[in-house]
Motif scaffolding. Sequence first.
Motif, PDB file in Angstrom:
ATOM      1  N   SER A 177      -1.854  13.928   0.670  1.00  0.00           N
ATOM      2  CA  SER A 177      -1.449  12.543   1.248  1.00  0.00           C
ATOM      3  C   SER A 177      -1.869  12.583   2.604  1.00  0.00           C
ATOM      4  CB  SER A 177       0.114  12.958   1.169  1.00  0.00           C
ATOM      5  OG  SER A 177       0.827  11.712   1.757  1.00  0.00           O
ATOM      6  N   THR A 178      -1.821  11.533   3.168  1.00  0.00           N
ATOM      7  CA  THR A 178      -2.029  10.851   4.420  1.00  0.00           C
ATOM      8  C   THR A 178      -1.109   9.815   4.749  1.00  0.00           C
ATOM      9  OG1 THR A 178      -4.386  11.085   4.502  1.00  0.00           O
ATOM     10  CG2 THR A 178      -3.617   9.670   6.065  1.00  0.00           C
ATOM     11  N   THR A 179      -0.194  10.033   5.927  1.00  0.00           N
ATOM     12  CA  THR A 179       0.665   9.126   6.264  1.00  0.00           C
ATOM     13  C   THR A 179       0.062   8.589   7.552  1.00  0.00           C
ATOM     14  OG1 THR A 179       2.517  10.377   5.266  1.00  0.00           O
ATOM     15  CG2 THR A 179       3.249   8.992   6.866  1.00  0.00           C
ATOM     16  N   ILE A 180       0.066   7.380   7.684  1.00  0.00           N
ATOM     17  CA  ILE A 180      -0.385   6.612   8.869  1.00  0.00           C
ATOM     18  C   ILE A 180       0.969   6.223   9.815  1.00  0.00           C
ATOM     19  CG2 ILE A 180      -1.654   4.571   9.802  1.00  0.00           C
ATOM     20  CD1 ILE A 180      -3.356   6.801   8.402  1.00  0.00           C
ATOM     21  N   ALA A 181       0.730   6.292  11.108  1.00  0.00           N
ATOM     22  CA  ALA A 181       1.676   6.180  11.985  1.00  0.00           C
ATOM     23  C   ALA A 181       2.076   4.591  11.898  1.00  0.00           C
ATOM     24  CB  ALA A 181       1.429   6.636  13.550  1.00  0.00           C
TER      25      ALA A 181
ATOM     26  N   ILE B 157      -9.829  -0.277   8.301  1.00  0.00           N
ATOM     27  CA  ILE B 157      -8.368  -0.716   8.469  1.00  0.00           C
ATOM     28  C   ILE B 157      -7.797   0.836   7.478  1.00  0.00           C
ATOM     29  CG2 ILE B 157      -6.367  -1.994   8.189  1.00  0.00           C
ATOM     30  CD1 ILE B 157      -7.928  -4.280   8.846  1.00  0.00           C
ATOM     31  N   VAL B 158      -6.928   1.424   8.214  1.00  0.00           N
ATOM     32  CA  VAL B 158      -6.145   2.519   7.201  1.00  0.00           C
ATOM     33  C   VAL B 158      -4.894   2.215   7.079  1.00  0.00           C
ATOM     34  CG1 VAL B 158      -7.753   4.243   8.286  1.00  0.00           C
ATOM     35  CG2 VAL B 158      -5.729   3.709   9.404  1.00  0.00           C
ATOM     36  N   ASP B 159      -4.453   2.900   5.974  1.00  0.00           N
ATOM     37  CA  ASP B 159      -3.031   2.812   5.258  1.00  0.00           C
ATOM     38  C   ASP B 159      -2.679   3.909   4.640  1.00  0.00           C
ATOM     39  OD1 ASP B 159      -0.505   2.026   5.137  1.00  0.00           O
ATOM     40  OD2 ASP B 159      -1.233   0.188   3.846  1.00  0.00           O
ATOM     41  N   ASP B 160      -1.145   4.198   4.518  1.00  0.00           N
ATOM     42  CA  ASP B 160      -0.901   5.556   3.631  1.00  0.00           C
ATOM     43  C   ASP B 160      -1.809   5.642   2.544  1.00  0.00           C
ATOM     44  OD1 ASP B 160       1.057   5.871   5.772  1.00  0.00           O
ATOM     45  OD2 ASP B 160       2.619   5.605   4.502  1.00  0.00           O
ATOM     46  N   MET B 161      -2.022   6.788   1.883  1.00  0.00           N
ATOM     47  CA  MET B 161      -2.689   7.058   0.975  1.00  0.00           C
ATOM     48  C   MET B 161      -2.374   8.582   0.240  1.00  0.00           C
ATOM     49  SD  MET B 161      -6.462   7.318   2.405  1.00  0.00           S
ATOM     50  CE  MET B 161      -6.496   7.240   4.143  1.00  0.00           C
TER      51      MET B 161
END
Length: 166
Positions: free
Chosen positions: A137-141, A159-163
């Motif tokens: 899991s990735t949690t973006i600030a 552009i990045v987002d949670d995944m």
Amino acid sequence: GRVSNALMYTAPRNMGGFSFSVLQSAGEGGQFSAGSAKLTQFSIGYTAGPLTADFVYAKIPELTGSQLPQTDWAVGAQYNLGGGWRVMGSYFNHEGHSVAAPGALTAIANSKGTDKTWLIGGNYTTGPHTIGASYGSTTIAAAHRGRRAANMAAPFSTIVDDMKGY
């Protein structure tokens, strides 16, 4: 990525199971995304029996017109259970800014934040075959949501987002 004009020392992995490396780049000009970054990085590794663990820390200072400040660190480990089974996990912490366009050198106001990624997994090896599975899991600030990370250029500046993934 790569870092041009850098010096690196890597110690052999025979000092009581520990090893380390240090990298320093000159960063004499040009954009970070072009490989001309000023970067300090060190890592420490440990191997004893079935356990392997590593820690890596990287610091990118602010250089006006060249790069925005960034601090990254990661820790990972794997354990060999025997019989072909291995389990592993990792954690990555990225603190930096967002920019308006790929390769931009000006941070968006109030865009400093910390993104966090973790992964767990395992695999089984039999003969020449390895079967593995992992979940992460990735949690973006909040300050980075819907924006581009600094110190990157296309095609890595999306552009990045949670995944989450497996």
